[in-house]
Scaffold this active site. Structure first.
Site, short mmCIF file in Angstrom:
data_model
loop_
_atom_site.label_atom_id
_atom_site.label_comp_id
_atom_site.label_asym_id
_atom_site.label_seq_id
_atom_site.Cartn_x
_atom_site.Cartn_y
_atom_site.Cartn_z
N TYR A 176 0.84 -1.20 0.00
CA TYR A 176 0.00 0.00 0.00
C TYR A 176 0.87 1.25 0.00
CZ TYR A 176 -3.41 3.51 1.31
OH TYR A 176 -4.19 4.64 1.32
N LYS A 180 1.34 3.97 -3.19
CA LYS A 180 0.90 5.35 -3.07
C LYS A 180 2.05 6.33 -3.28
CE LYS A 180 -3.53 4.90 -2.44
NZ LYS A 180 -4.51 5.46 -3.40
#
Length: 265
Positions: A176, A180
């Site tokens: 994650y 990002k």
């Protein structure tokens, strides 16, 4: 230039992750400024359920099915919207694999994190943004411009604070955070590539957004944030409208951070 820099009347916006935590809220903000909005998600039923709740201009809101990790699905979505509305002026890449839409092993630690979960999170969080920018960006190039807003994350700016998670039941896996960070890099790349083509590519980074959080995690987060709390979904409204509208006409490759000061400390 229009006196109301934030006016979006006549513009068509596509929001991926449309049935997620922020999708309906962002749609409401754009609808209030006059835009027509298409909510896109893997589940058309969930989009329709969110539309039924909407009290702001529901006649200018619709839903479509879109798998952001599939270039074919992106092409189908573009064709459908072109047939109905002729154009897309605003793209918000909001779909992501998060704590609300976990992969099978989302909670695995780094040492044992499976590559299947790494690949799936990257497919949604990064490849999905890449494909959206590619397919819809090409359409915007052919139509004279537009605004692309990539939804990044606080953990695309700083590392997760690994000490606030034990005992909370909340996890932030490596894929994650890495995905990002990459979304922010992609935003800068495309922002500079297309700035002279009247396509503005920017990112919006929400800090922690309250979604029923309570207990240990919530208390720890509040202590770490200068504002003393998590964000409300509506706190993203101004940033979304700003980046979508002519008010940001000279803003290029920027990552607008709305985190209550979390990343400043």
């Amino acid at each position: 230039m229009n006196q109301d820099l934030f006016d979006l009347t006549g513009r068509v916006a596509l929001i991926t992750g449309g049935a997620g935590l922020l999708g309906p809220q962002m749609a409401s903000a754009l609808l209030q400024k006059g835009a027509r909005v298409i909510l896109a998600d893997l589940s058309l039923e969930k989009c329709r359920a969110e539309i039924e709740k909407m009290t702001v201009a529901p006649d200018r809101l619709e839903g479509i099915c879109l798998d952001v990790a599939s270039s074919r699905s992106w092409g189908d979505a573009l064709g459908q919207i072109e047939a109905s509305h002729g154009k897309i002026d605003i793209l918000i890449n909001g779909a992501a694999s998060t704590n609300q839409s976990k992969t099978a092993n989302f909670e695995a630690g780094f040492e044992d994190f499976p590559e299947e979960d790494w690949d799936r999170i990257m497919d949604i969080n990064l490849k999905g943004v890449f494909l959206g920018c590619q397919v819809i960006g090409k359409h915007m190039l052919q139509n004279g411009g537009g605004s692309i807003i990539n939804i990044a994350s606080l953990y695309g700016v700083v590392s997760p604070n690994h000490r606030i998670y034990p005992g909370t039941g909340i996890f932030q896996p490596v894929a994650y955070s890495v995905s990002k960070h990459a979304v922010v890099a992609l935003t800068k790349y495309l922002g500079t590539l297309w700035a002279d083509k009247k396509i503005r590519v920017n990112a919006l980074t929400p800090g922690g957004v309250w979604n029923g959080h309570e207990g240990l995690f919530y208390e720890r987060y509040k202590q770490l944030n200068p504002s003393g709390d998590m964000a409300d979904k509506a706190d993203m409204n101004g940033g979304v409208v700003f980046l979508a509208s002519d008010a940001s006409r000279h803003v290029v490759g920027h990552n607008l951070i709305i985190d209550g000061g979390y990343s400043v400390w």
